[in-house]
Design a protein around this motif. Structure first.
Motif: not given
Length: 338
Positions: A264-293
């Motif tokens: 399960i990968i989450a993609d949406g609104g990640v802007r910081s390492g804190v956001d990454v940790l939140k999504l992992l705690a919600l059940g994601a295995d990893a995340v994608l980051i778009g606009r900041p890239v």
């Protein structure tokens, strides 16, 4: 090179398609599609940001964690952090054209590798878009993941074979791209897919198959039943359908049923390492980051992208240290406060 210089450079190159706002939240660019905004009112883009911001972290400093581990393995690839570059195309009509499609893909793939992670590439109305990604992946020994628009079945399978020939680590379809008007206008229509059609695509390749654009428990179940290796919980950055919920709102119910059964990968609104940790705690295995890239690559190429991912990794480690999380592979939901 520092991040403020990168943003300043990017602001000049992306003008007026992206304002490189102090907070990338979809407000200033609402309705700017083509461009970098969210479709219509911009509600879906903003919902991604707002859903993450509503969630708080429980500060914890009485524990034994000293050196948080941010490494994961996914699709047979070891990553130094559970964050990857999202597939984005359209450097001309979405970003102003200061960087070509070929250069953008090369910098995303190379910069991701430099940071110890992996970049995803996309597809679009111009065949150059998908081809640029494939070429960049091939040039970097297959260390990339191409994502294909939901075209006709034979067209998708043709592109899957190109991904295999490039040695890609996985391949997928962003099913949420089904409503892209620009594709139809340029004679390359896209459409929703039936479960049977998705199963045909899964069986057409030996590569791990990813279905990107899952926002309901029902469609996560379909992806699992047809044999997909991974899903990306995503509303396409808010660029497809107005008034969808944010990714962080729907992720928990999907993870509750399918965590450990499918990646399960989450993609949406990640802007910081804190956001990454939140999504992992919600059940994601990893995340994608778009606009900041996009900002990183336009502001300083592969070196700036490495800098950005290094910053995210450092923020993630700090957040883990202050919530008592030893490893990103096991982030308890108890660190969150709603």
């Amino acid at each position: 090179m520092n991040w403020q210089d990168v943003k300043k450079n990017a602001k000049e190159k992306l003008k007026p398609y992206c304002r490189v706002c102090p907070i990338c939240n979809g407000i200033a660019c609402a309705g700017e599609v083509p461009g970098m905004g969210g479709v219509g009112t911009g509600s879906s883009f903003k919902a991604n940001i707002e859903a993450l911001h509503k969630i708080k972290l429980n500060l914890s400093t009485i524990h034994n964690v000293r050196e948080p581990d941010t490494a994961i393995e996914i699709f047979g690839q070891s990553l130094s952090l559970p964050v990857m570059a999202a597939p984005i195309t359209g450097t001309t009509y979405n970003m102003g054209g200061a960087i070509t499609e070929e250069v953008y893909c090369e910098e995303v793939i190379a910069g991701s590798i430099m940071a110890g992670t992996i970049g995803w590439t996309g597809d679009g109305a111009d065949p150059l878009m998908y081809g640029s990604g494939i070429n960049a992946i091939k040039k970097n020994n297959g260390k990339g993941i191409p994502i294909i628009k939901p075209r006709a079945q034979d067209e998708i399978i043709k592109r899957i074979k190109q991904a295999e020939d490039a040695g890609a680590r996985a391949v997928g379809v962003d099913i949420d791209g089904a409503g892209l008007i620009t594709m139809a206008l340029k004679g390359q229509p896209v459409s929703p897919k039936s479960p049977k059609e998705i199963e045909e695509l899964v069986k057409a390749t030996s590569l791990p198959f990813i279905l990107k654009g899952i926002m309901t428990l029902r469609e996560a179940e379909i992806a699992y039943n047809v044999g997909a290796s991974a899903i990306v919980v995503s509303n396409h950055g808010g660029r497809i359908l107005d008034h969808t919920p944010g990714v962080a709102e729907v992720l928990p119910e999907i993870a509750e049923k399918f965590k450990g059964k499918i990646k399960i990968i989450a993609d949406g609104g990640v802007r910081s390492g804190v956001d990454v940790l939140k999504l992992l705690a919600l059940g994601a295995d990893a995340v994608l980051i778009g606009r900041p890239v996009v900002v990183a690559v336009f502001g300083g190429g592969r070196e700036a992208l490495k800098l950005y991912f290094d910053n995210i990794k450092n923020e993630l480690k700090q957040a883990m240290l202050l919530t008592g999380v030893a490893s990103v592979k096991d982030v308890p939901r108890a660190i969150l406060r709603f």
